[in-house]
Design an enzyme around this catalytic site. Structure first.
Site: not given
Ligand code: ME8
Length: 713
Positions: A19, A22, A139, A142, A161, A164, A323, A326
């Site tokens: 989304h 990301h 969670c 997370c 959490c 979330h 926020k 997903k």
């Molecule tokens: O945390 N605003 O993956 P994830 C800005 N797999 N950035 C956002 C956002 C938002 N509303 N939502 C998501 C994970 N992001 C782990 C990471 S790394 C070794 C493992 C972005 O799919 C932001 O960069 O939940 C956030 O940290 C990341 O997506 C979380 O993606």
């Protein structure tokens, strides 16, 4: 030898498709890589997918798929999204001029390095990994354990959490490997103090230091309750345990930043580790700061490896104050579709992507939260893209064709030092210098502000020099030639300076100017070269790049973007400037539903003279960190920035109404000249203003982005 610049995004979970959140991180990292490449650095970009762990197991079960089948379905969706947003992987060196990699944690190259890291920790610090039992709140969103003090309670009294906002689950006693994180607190704090840029921006560094001060607990780093993970090396099934241990998904995932470079412990397979590792900049969202700024460096220290250069942390994008996530379907904005809508009838559809990139990077300083308000997006598109840069491109090229006969005029060195010609050259040099500095300091919004000063000055230059009037008088031909040449120079620099953020725009201008400069060969201009660094050009007229979104199209777009029953924003609402910060619902919001009729205000205090009021020094404060005070149910310890060059500690009795995390980045009103007070062994250096009591508690705040330290009168 060129300087290495290795920039990474988080690897995203494949439990759902990408989304806008990301896309934001990925675009930030991509922009930085493009900029550094233009400056002659050896840039390298990494993104990928995080494919193990309980979250993926549950998502796969829900869809009736095996975890492997789910990851094989969803990982390509991430890769394709980035390709659709203009990032090339297979031929990156050829097109962008730098390497771009996509790593999946189910790939062998990754699994092998994750195992090597584990084994190295065991070898170097045998006590750092030990077997013990744990139980606690988990969670799955997370993939992390929480203590009760870190959780919030929902309306039904269930622990949820803070990120979330969904119930956590209780993990019953299980044996696992623990990592001796508690041993590394001092070393980490020392590293952060010695490397002031290790965690950026500043507010996040303070948050981490605050967390370290609270003491670190050892971390459970393996699981036996499911098998979808990387098996712990050389670890047979233990008697009495259901299954073999697989690595905790964060231990596995964080290793991707190394495994994409090669094996750090194998000289033959790891030359890229040697070359790039110490230049690594991990771009992340604030939700995963602790994993990157505490756990990851601790694992690396334990394995005897150097730490990355920087953790670059940004805030959250929200929509209507919620926020983008997903787990909340109404917030899951699809980036490619949005870019497509923005392109509309542009002659270069990829400029829809540029428009999205521009908005995300320009709207909110990196580090702050942002609220996506569609009216604000359209407003900014029209003002900055259709009006400022779109007009400049169109008008300049039209004039080059009409008055220059397809040539670019000629520079008159004497004229160049006078009037509007000189001021445009000065603004251009400043723009190149300031934008470069801002990009280097990881502040893309400021870089764009600087570049737009050039764009606006160039438009003003056209108005001031009136090439159409000069063209009517053959005697003024040398002046016209100089104006056309200067305009070409401004367009050329605009094309170069916007390139890291607006690559499609840069390519289109390049085509119309007939420069034939491939993206991989474009370089950031030298500050003193304005007007003297033009390649051979043969301009032709442009076609519309950023067509204005008129009222009719705006209404159609808003209708499409906003769900009909939306409370997020209304298609007919007047244009509103986007709010700078996400304001999560305070935990006390529910109580605010208490009927107003039942409320009797307290009697007024005796009247005071103005002089009494004037003794109070009220200031805007920015909360940079917040944490619970041990054994004090009501107290929170806030770290507040009052613009003084140091942060204050302020204790506030608001713990029952606000979870600490929800306060970070909020602006509060502070009584700044209150005598310091000792409480619970801490000194409170001020007071936060709030309305109400425990039942209805609202923080007093300001409704604009006033800088910390602003006086409130
Ligand atoms: O945390 N605003 O993956 P994830 C800005 N797999 N950035 C956002 C956002 C938002 N509303 N939502 C998501 C994970 N992001 C782990 C990471 S790394 C070794 C493992 C972005 O799919 C932001 O960069 O939940 C956030 O940290 C990341 O997506 C979380 O993606």
């Amino acid at each position: 030898m060129t300087r290495p610049f290795y920039v990474t995004t988080p690897i995203y979970y494949v439990n759902d498709v990408p989304h806008l959140g990301h896309a934001y991180t990925t675009i930030v990292a991509d922009t930085l890589a493009r900029f550094h490449h233009m400056c002659g650095d050896d840039a390298r970009f990494l993104t990928g997918t995080d494919e193990h762990g309980q979250k993926i197991v549950e998502a796969a079960e829900k869809r009736g798929l095996s975890p492997q089948a789910l990851t094989d379905q969803v990982a390509p969706r991430f890769r394709e999204t980035w390709v659709d947003l203009g990032m090339r992987f297979d031929d990156a060196a050829e097109t962008h001029g730098f390497a771009r990699d996509f790593i999946r944690t189910t790939e062998d190259r990754h699994k092998q390095v994750a195992r090597a890291l584990w084994s190295k920790i065991q070898e170097k610090n045998p006590d750092d990994l030990y077997l013990a039992t744990y139980e606690g709140w988990y969670c799955v969103g997370c993939e992390a354990f929480y203590t009760e003090s870190q959780l919030k309670k929902d309306g039904g009294g269930e622990w949820v959490c803070p990120t979330h906002e969904r119930p956590v689950s209780w993990v019953a006693k299980e044996t696992s490997y623990f990592f001796r994180l508690s041993k590394y607190g001092d070393a980490l704090a020392e590293h952060i103090e010695k490397h002031p840029h290790f965690i950026q921006p500043e507010q996040y560094k303070n948050e981490v230091l605050g967390f370290l001060r609270g003491g670190l607990r050892d971390l459970s780093v393996s699981r036996t309750s499911f098998s979808w993970g990387i098996p712990v090396p050389e670890d047979p099934k233990h008697p009495g345990e259901a299954a073999r241990h697989v690595m905790y998904v964060w231990f596995d995932a964080l290793t991707n930043y190394l495994s994409a470079l090669g094996d750090p412990f194998d000289a033959e397979r790891g030359p890229d580790v040697v070359r790039y590792w110490k230049s690594a900049v991990h771009t992340i969202g604030k939700d995963i700061l602790r994993f990157h700024a505490v756990y990851w460096p601790a694992f690396l220290l334990s394995a005897g490896l150097p730490l990355p250069r920087m953790i670059l942390c940004h805030g959250w994008w929200a929509i209507g104050g919620r926020k983008i996530s997903k787990s909340i379907p109404a917030t899951r904005v699809a980036p490619v579709a949005l870019a497509h809508d923005l392109a509309g009838s542009s002659s270069v559809p990829a400029t829809g992507i540029d428009a999205l990139r521009y908005f995300l990077l320009r709207e909110t300083p990196l580090g702050n939260d942002g609220d996506l308000i569609y009216e604000g997006l359209i407003e900014r598109y029209n003002a900055d893209l259709a009006n400022d840069v779109g007009n400049l491109i169109n008008r300049s090229l039209t004039m080059l064709v009409r008055f220059g006969g397809g040539g670019i005029g000629a520079r008159d060195a004497a004229l160049a030092t006078t009037g509007p010609h000189a001021s445009l050259a000065r603004v251009a040099a400043e723009a190149a210098r300031d934008a470069r500095m801002s990009f280097e300091n990881f502040a893309p919004s400021r870089a764009l502000e600087a570049i737009w000063r050039l764009v606006r000055e160039a438009n003003a230059y056209i108005a001031a020099t009136e090439p159409w009037t000069l063209a009517k008088d053959p005697a003024r031909k040398p002046e016209l030639d100089h104006v056309l040449h200067t305009l070409t120079a401004a367009l050329w620099w605009t094309r170069l300076l916007v390139a890291p953020v607006l690559p499609a725009t840069a390519a289109a201008v390049d085509g119309w100017l007939g420069a034939g400069l491939a993206e991989r060969d474009a370089r950031w201009p030298a500050e003193d070269a304005f007007g003297t660094d033009l390649p051979a050009l043969s301009p032709q007229a442009a076609t519309p790049l950023f067509p204005r979104i008129d009222e009719k199209r705006a209404a159609l777009l808003l209708e499409k973007w906003l769900p009909p029953e939306s409370t997020v924003s209304s298609p007919t609402a007047p244009s509103v400037r986007p709010q700078p910060t996400v304001r999560p619902e305070p935990a006390g919001a529910q109580a605010a539903a208490v009927s107003k009729d039942a409320f009797t205000p307290a009697p007024l205090a005796p009247t005071i003279a103005y002089d009494d009021f004037a003794k109070l020094d009220l200031r805007v404060g920015l909360v940079v960190a917040a944490r619970a005070v041990p054994k004090a149910k009501k107290l929170l310890e806030l770290t507040v920035d009052l613009g003084e060059g140091r942060h204050r500690t302020i204790l506030a009795g608001i713990a029952e109404a606000f979870a600490p995390d929800t306060l970070v980045n909020r602006r509060v009103l502070v009584v700044a000249n209150l005598a310091p007070r000792e409480m619970r062994g801490l000194t409170s250096e001020g007071m936060i203003l709030a309305a109400g009591d425990d039942a209805i508690l609202a923080l007093a705040t300001v409704d604009a982005d006033a800088p910390p330290g602003t006086r409130v009168k």
